[in-house]
Every structure is written in structure tokens, then in C-alpha cells.
Design a protein around this motif. Sequence first.
Motif, PDB file in Angstrom:
ATOM      1  N   LYS A 181      63.472  52.842  65.045  1.00  0.00           N
ATOM      2  CA  LYS A 181      64.034  51.751  64.243  1.00  0.00           C
ATOM      3  C   LYS A 181      62.966  51.161  63.327  1.00  0.00           C
ATOM      4  CE  LYS A 181      66.504  47.360  64.660  1.00  0.00           C
ATOM      5  NZ  LYS A 181      67.134  46.399  65.587  1.00  0.00           N
ATOM      6  N   ARG A 182      61.756  50.999  63.844  1.00  0.00           N
ATOM      7  CA  ARG A 182      60.674  50.460  63.016  1.00  0.00           C
ATOM      8  C   ARG A 182      60.333  51.421  61.878  1.00  0.00           C
ATOM      9  NH1 ARG A 182      58.872  48.518  67.959  1.00  0.00           N
ATOM     10  NH2 ARG A 182      57.634  50.381  68.357  1.00  0.00           N
ATOM     11  N   PHE A 183      60.436  52.714  62.150  1.00  0.00           N
ATOM     12  CA  PHE A 183      60.192  53.695  61.087  1.00  0.00           C
ATOM     13  C   PHE A 183      61.173  53.489  59.933  1.00  0.00           C
ATOM     14  CE2 PHE A 183      62.245  57.569  59.455  1.00  0.00           C
ATOM     15  CZ  PHE A 183      61.246  58.006  58.593  1.00  0.00           C
ATOM     16  N   ILE A 184      62.448  53.306  60.262  1.00  0.00           N
ATOM     17  CA  ILE A 184      63.462  53.164  59.214  1.00  0.00           C
ATOM     18  C   ILE A 184      63.188  51.910  58.386  1.00  0.00           C
ATOM     19  CG2 ILE A 184      65.924  52.872  58.752  1.00  0.00           C
ATOM     20  CD1 ILE A 184      66.329  54.445  61.459  1.00  0.00           C
ATOM     21  N   GLU A 185      62.816  50.840  59.046  1.00  0.00           N
ATOM     22  CA  GLU A 185      62.476  49.619  58.306  1.00  0.00           C
ATOM     23  C   GLU A 185      61.270  49.885  57.396  1.00  0.00           C
ATOM     24  OE1 GLU A 185      61.400  46.345  60.795  1.00  0.00           O
ATOM     25  OE2 GLU A 185      60.918  45.047  59.100  1.00  0.00           O
ATOM     26  N   GLY A 186      60.276  50.570  57.943  1.00  0.00           N
ATOM     27  CA  GLY A 186      59.056  50.812  57.174  1.00  0.00           C
ATOM     28  C   GLY A 186      59.262  51.761  56.016  1.00  0.00           C
ATOM     29  N   VAL A 187      60.192  52.689  56.164  1.00  0.00           N
ATOM     30  CA  VAL A 187      60.355  53.717  55.133  1.00  0.00           C
ATOM     31  C   VAL A 187      60.976  53.131  53.858  1.00  0.00           C
ATOM     32  CG1 VAL A 187      62.687  54.646  55.576  1.00  0.00           C
ATOM     33  CG2 VAL A 187      60.835  56.194  54.986  1.00  0.00           C
ATOM     34  N   VAL A 188      61.675  52.005  53.983  1.00  0.00           N
ATOM     35  CA  VAL A 188      62.286  51.386  52.792  1.00  0.00           C
ATOM     36  C   VAL A 188      61.200  51.009  51.794  1.00  0.00           C
ATOM     37  CG1 VAL A 188      63.646  49.455  51.944  1.00  0.00           C
ATOM     38  CG2 VAL A 188      64.245  50.520  54.130  1.00  0.00           C
ATOM     39  N   LEU A 189      60.197  50.285  52.269  1.00  0.00           N
ATOM     40  CA  LEU A 189      59.125  49.873  51.369  1.00  0.00           C
ATOM     41  C   LEU A 189      58.247  51.046  50.971  1.00  0.00           C
ATOM     42  CD1 LEU A 189      57.976  46.438  52.762  1.00  0.00           C
ATOM     43  CD2 LEU A 189      59.382  46.946  50.780  1.00  0.00           C
ATOM     44  N   TYR A 190      58.064  51.943  51.919  1.00  0.00           N
ATOM     45  CA  TYR A 190      57.230  53.110  51.622  1.00  0.00           C
ATOM     46  C   TYR A 190      57.790  53.884  50.435  1.00  0.00           C
ATOM     47  CZ  TYR A 190      55.296  57.784  52.094  1.00  0.00           C
ATOM     48  OH  TYR A 190      54.711  58.993  51.835  1.00  0.00           O
ATOM     49  N   MET A 191      59.095  53.978  50.367  1.00  0.00           N
ATOM     50  CA  MET A 191      59.724  54.801  49.344  1.00  0.00           C
ATOM     51  C   MET A 191      59.494  54.272  47.931  1.00  0.00           C
ATOM     52  SD  MET A 191      60.907  57.547  50.199  1.00  0.00           S
ATOM     53  CE  MET A 191      60.448  58.227  51.772  1.00  0.00           C
ATOM     54  N   ILE A 192      59.296  52.959  47.791  1.00  0.00           N
ATOM     55  CA  ILE A 192      59.065  52.447  46.427  1.00  0.00           C
ATOM     56  C   ILE A 192      57.586  52.198  46.156  1.00  0.00           C
ATOM     57  CG2 ILE A 192      61.347  51.428  46.112  1.00  0.00           C
ATOM     58  CD1 ILE A 192      59.830  48.691  46.640  1.00  0.00           C
ATOM     59  N   GLU A 193      56.758  52.312  47.186  1.00  0.00           N
ATOM     60  CA  GLU A 193      55.330  52.081  46.962  1.00  0.00           C
ATOM     61  C   GLU A 193      54.528  53.370  47.030  1.00  0.00           C
ATOM     62  OE1 GLU A 193      54.418  49.085  49.845  1.00  0.00           O
ATOM     63  OE2 GLU A 193      55.437  47.513  48.707  1.00  0.00           O
ATOM     64  N   ARG A 194      55.210  54.472  47.293  1.00  0.00           N
ATOM     65  CA  ARG A 194      54.538  55.762  47.424  1.00  0.00           C
ATOM     66  C   ARG A 194      54.054  56.231  46.056  1.00  0.00           C
ATOM     67  NH1 ARG A 194      58.750  59.870  46.096  1.00  0.00           N
ATOM     68  NH2 ARG A 194      60.468  58.606  45.391  1.00  0.00           N
ATOM     69  N   ASP A 195      53.098  57.151  46.092  1.00  0.00           N
ATOM     70  CA  ASP A 195      52.653  57.761  44.841  1.00  0.00           C
ATOM     71  C   ASP A 195      52.866  59.266  44.861  1.00  0.00           C
ATOM     72  OD1 ASP A 195      50.783  58.474  46.667  1.00  0.00           O
ATOM     73  OD2 ASP A 195      49.055  57.651  45.595  1.00  0.00           O
ATOM     74  N   LEU A 196      53.717  59.705  45.783  1.00  0.00           N
ATOM     75  CA  LEU A 196      54.065  61.131  45.807  1.00  0.00           C
ATOM     76  C   LEU A 196      55.511  61.284  46.233  1.00  0.00           C
ATOM     77  CD1 LEU A 196      52.644  62.852  48.976  1.00  0.00           C
ATOM     78  CD2 LEU A 196      52.857  60.408  48.739  1.00  0.00           C
TER      79      LEU A 196
END
Lengths: 214, 346
Positions: free
Chosen positions: B331-346
Motif C-alpha cells: 500500500k505504501r508503494f502505491i502511495e509513493g509511486v504517485v509522486l514518483y511518476m511525476i518527479e522521475r527523470d526516466l
Amino acid sequence: MAGFAQTTSRIVRQAASILEEEIAAGVVAAKQVEQRFIDVDALRSGDPGEVIQRFRRDTHEVVDILLDLAHAASRSLGDVAGRAVRLRPAGIGAARPAAKESFMAGPSTPTLNLPQPLEPGGSSEVVMNVENDSDSPTAAFEFHNTDLIDQSGNRIPADQVTFSSESLTVGPHQTEKVAIRVTVPVGTPPGLYSGLLQASRLDNLKAILVIEIT
Amino acid sequence: MAGSPTHAAVEQALDAYRAVTVDKLLRLLPDREPRRYLYDLIPSYPTRPGKGLRPGLCIATCRAFGGSTRAVLDSAVAIELLHNAFLIHDDLEDGSEFRRGGPTLHVEQGLPIAVNVGDAMNVLSIRVLMANLTMLGPTLTWRVFTEIEHMVRESVEGQAMELGWIRDNVVDLTEPDYLRMNLKKTCWYTCIHPCRIGALIGTGGAIDPAGFDRFGYYMGAAFQIQDDILNLVGERSKYGKEIGGDIWEGKRTLILIHLLTTCDAQELERVRRFLAEPRPDRTARQIRGVYRLLDKYGSIDYARTAARQLAGAALREFFVAYREAPDSDDKRFIEGVVLYMIERDL
């Protein structure tokens, strides 16, 4: 980020509106497709042959091949189970189990449902009749069972299931009752659990035990 | 609940979900001829560096709601097969030359072979979904089938919209047009259905999958817009595709649509003429001219803001859609992946 998550914007409102439109359109389309191809209620409650026929109609020819195999396998199981000694849930005259469950194990493998859903830590039992339609007594046999599992793979260990008779012999044209007790371990996740009961020495004497944990 | 995971933790989790999916996918491949022209080529895209977002969302959602990796893995593999088949055909349709750090399959193997490999991956996904029958039972297997059918249908409809806009050089597009195309082409199959399928399997069919629609849409839209930004300003070594490729291809991204709706009439005509030319006739000088206009009108910054707003909305919906799931790494991964997806550089 918490504050950020609370903000709203034009693009989000537009997106929400478009999603609602698309879902509404999709629901209409799905209803049309359902009416043409699928009777969902019948699919969920129909007998196993009908379920297979619906899969056959609605899916690709490649799927047919596997379903033919599945159907043949379940028919074969039913033939085996049609021998002289059989199990029935006590108090139920018809040997045919509920179709939804029977599809899983073959058309003639009976299903034994515990009468009430149980909570973790609880215990309940169901009684089954062991019928011998033949002209000779059975050899002494005992029951074994598998773990009970739900659709997520959660398990109730096999030793949580006990039988009222450790060993049993059934005379010609006689019926014996066997009580099956299930004790649910504390911490068992909610779900619909099922497992196989199997008599020793009698390949055909088997049933599916089903229990709902709330 | 503990705080959101770091980007490193999200990447580590994505790698783990992806590894188990690709491992199963490779084990399911038929061990038979024709190897050289078909089965040996199927691992090409799945084994290249990738994010693995789709199987990650599917497996994590299933586990977050109490299901097991084993129960959901065939469905995750099917989604990954369909995704990679879609990429092969998408690269052909776009004339793309690079994918995930290497030459696209049609550049490497020729067009006919590449088309057939994509077809084979589509067919193999059906076989994988059929395997659900023994694990999930007929009712849940059928529900997953219907989810997949909708997912694929929406994707091809969205792809048709985008390809049609490019072919007919449609330039009078608005933000809602883009959002609808993005929903259909990307969001259903990238986020919405992976979450819906994971939740259905995790709960044994007990949950209403519609509860994941908004979360998946906002997240998918943010993901796609970020992807479009990286296409223009990213580093090729990280992004894995040619930088500026969307402009060469004339893709109707939110960035381009913002430019088309904000530039003056003279500039609009110049962009329209550029987009009307076949891709091989477009020049680097023209591309630089479009970049200058994007800079002049702040179109990339506009898209960046939109992606953040959509990600914020996705995060808000996450707390609604996953409220019944107990705290867990998944569950924490899913929450974290939201922000990761717009802050990623790849």
C-alpha cells in the motif's frame, strides 16, 4: 504534499467530467454487449455445462480447446463419483450440489456448506450422510482432508478439520452419518474457503467442504 | 501509517514486481520452433530496462487487499504481454527508432517479423488469462477477462484517435480532447485496469472495482504528461527514446495542444504547415522553431503544472480507493509511486 493533494484545478475537474462521460458510455455499451452475449446472472448461477457453453460462445476459438479439456475432465470426475457409495449433505435429498461449486470439482462431487458463516476463533460442524447403495458392506475406511484455501491463497490448516468417526463401515443399503467439525484459527482472513474431503480406499468417495469466514 | 517511501524505495519495489512478472513471462514462453523468428524475439522488449508500472500496480493492489502474488501473477503477466505487444505496434505506427535504450524491434528485425511478434504476444496473453481458471475459478476468471477486453478496446480506440489526428493533421484540438484520448489510450491500461484487476483478485471479487477509476485516471494522466515532458527535455540515456521524438512525429500532446491554443494566428499556421509535412520531410530547423514557440508560451511548464495537479488529485483519490486496505509495504508503494511518476527523470 498533503496540501497539494487538497488543491483542485481546472484540468482535474475536466478530467473528472470526461471520466464520468466515458464510464457512462462504457456502461451503456457493456449492457448492450451483455445482452447480446452474456447473461451474467445465469453465468454465475448456471450449471457447469452452461458455464462452459457460455465461455465457448464468448471467447476465441483458442479458448475452446482448453475448455474442451476442462469439460472432459469434469465429466470424467462425475463418472467416477457415480459409483455405488456416495456422500450427501445430511437432510438434502438431491445428490446434485449447487452448480457454481460443482463446476470446480466435477458435476457429481457434492458440496458440504457449513450452515453459518464463522468468525476467526469460532467452530461449527456439518453432518454428511455416507450412503451405500450396493448389496455388500464397505471395507472399513477413514476420512482425510486437504487444507482449506480461499481465492487469495489464504489457508486453514487441514488439522483444523475433524471427523466424528475415525473409522467407518457402511452396511449394504445403509446410511451412516459423519459430523465434520471445523475450528477456525484466530487471525484467519475473511473469505470463502474450500477444501477436499477424501475417503481412504474409496476413490469416488469425496466432497468439497465450503466455509465462509467473516 | 508510516510516511511515503522514498523514490529509491519505489524504484526498488518496482524492480521487484517487474522481476517476478518478467520471470514468469519468460517461463511461459513456448519452447518450440520457430525460435529465431518468433519466440526468441518475444523477450526483447520485456527484458529491456523499464519501469514495470503496470504489473507493479496490479500485484501491489492485489497484495494490499489481502491477495497473494501467486493469485495475481498470471493477470499481471497478461497485462505486460499486451503492453509490450502494444509497444511493438506503436513503434511501427509512429516510425520510432529507439525504445528502452535500444533499436525498436522493427528496426532490428524488419517490419513483418516485428508485426508478427506483436501478434504472438497478444495471443499468448489469452493463454495466460486462461490459466486463471484453475487458480481463480470461473467467475473471477471471467471478470478478469472482461476487464482485459475493456482495457484493450479502450487502448486501441485511444490509439486510433491519436493516429487519426496526426494523419489528418487535426490542429483544432482542445484540452478535453487530449484528456479523453489520454484516458482511452493510456490510463485504462496503464493504471486503472491493473488496479481494478489487482483489487478484484485480492478480494476474491468482493470489491467494487469502479472505486479505482478516478485514482487510476488521474495517476495515468499525470504519468503520460510527465512522459511527454521527458520526451522533449529528458536525457536520452535515461529516457531510452529519442528526445523530441513526439515533435518529429507530430504527436498531439498536452504540450503541443497548449501551444496550438495559445499562439497567434501566424504562428499557428506555421506549426500547422510543419505538422502537415510527412515525417521524413521535417527538418531539425523546424523542430528548433517549435521548441522556441513552446518556450515562448510556457507550454512545457504548463504541462508540468497540470501533471502535478493531476498527481495531487490522484493522491487524494488514493486515500479513498485504498482506505479499506490495512497498512502494508504494498500500500505504501502505491502511495509513493504517485509522486514518483511525476518527479522521475526516466
